[in-house]
Enzyme design. Sequence first.
Site, PDB file in Angstrom:
ATOM      1  N   GLU A  88       0.820  -1.205   0.000  1.00  0.00           N
ATOM      2  CA  GLU A  88       0.000   0.000   0.000  1.00  0.00           C
ATOM      3  C   GLU A  88       0.859   1.261   0.000  1.00  0.00           C
ATOM      4  O   GLU A  88       0.599   2.211  -0.731  1.00  0.00           O
ATOM      5  CB  GLU A  88      -0.935  -0.010   1.211  1.00  0.00           C
ATOM      6  CG  GLU A  88      -1.786   1.220   1.363  1.00  0.00           C
ATOM      7  CD  GLU A  88      -2.817   1.398   0.274  1.00  0.00           C
ATOM      8  OE1 GLU A  88      -3.269   2.538   0.082  1.00  0.00           O
ATOM      9  OE2 GLU A  88      -3.179   0.413  -0.399  1.00  0.00           O
ATOM     10  N   HIS A 100       2.592   2.053  -3.338  1.00  0.00           N
ATOM     11  CA  HIS A 100       1.615   2.665  -4.247  1.00  0.00           C
ATOM     12  C   HIS A 100       1.411   4.137  -3.894  1.00  0.00           C
ATOM     13  O   HIS A 100       1.389   4.999  -4.778  1.00  0.00           O
ATOM     14  CB  HIS A 100       0.288   1.907  -4.179  1.00  0.00           C
ATOM     15  CG  HIS A 100      -0.831   2.590  -4.891  1.00  0.00           C
ATOM     16  ND1 HIS A 100      -0.866   2.740  -6.259  1.00  0.00           N
ATOM     17  CD2 HIS A 100      -1.952   3.172  -4.428  1.00  0.00           C
ATOM     18  CE1 HIS A 100      -1.957   3.381  -6.600  1.00  0.00           C
ATOM     19  NE2 HIS A 100      -2.633   3.660  -5.500  1.00  0.00           N
ATOM     20  N   HIS A 148     -12.181   5.389  -7.749  1.00  0.00           N
ATOM     21  CA  HIS A 148     -10.733   5.508  -7.590  1.00  0.00           C
ATOM     22  C   HIS A 148     -10.030   4.620  -8.603  1.00  0.00           C
ATOM     23  O   HIS A 148      -9.046   4.969  -9.199  1.00  0.00           O
ATOM     24  CB  HIS A 148     -10.329   5.131  -6.173  1.00  0.00           C
ATOM     25  CG  HIS A 148      -8.868   5.288  -5.897  1.00  0.00           C
ATOM     26  ND1 HIS A 148      -8.180   6.458  -6.067  1.00  0.00           N
ATOM     27  CD2 HIS A 148      -7.936   4.400  -5.469  1.00  0.00           C
ATOM     28  CE1 HIS A 148      -6.924   6.304  -5.741  1.00  0.00           C
ATOM     29  NE2 HIS A 148      -6.738   5.051  -5.381  1.00  0.00           N
TER      30      HIS A 148
END
Length: 139
Positions: free
Chosen positions: A74, A77, A139
């Site tokens: 995460e 990213h 998103h």
Amino acid sequence: MRLYRPLLWFALVLAFGVVSLGAYVRLSHAGLGCPDWPGCYGHLLGVPQTADEQASALLRHPDRPVETAKAWKEMVHRYFAGSLGLLILAICLLAWRPEFRKRQSPALPTLLLGVVGLQAALGMWTVTLLLKPLIVTLH
């Protein structure tokens, strides 16, 4: 200015990387690897690694156990996406300079900056609203 075109190409490559990493995070079920935003368990850089850091993170988020591998996916990213946002901001600022406005309108870089800002907000809401389907889809 000679810097503008290379920045555009780098932003294009980085955007591909951000989208690819986003898909990887989603497919590896790491989307909630960090329960807060923009950091991870209170760390702006990195994730809780040591036993003390993990214990502190568990106190802050008792319902969310620390999964370091998912948290790193995460955060990588997020680092890529944040870098892309800063790069697009630089492109937008260059586009508004008088020598650039003579050749082309700064409207597209400005619109792109707005879209990236919206995507950042959607990324934050994806985490803070616990993967609401509409937010994840947008998103």
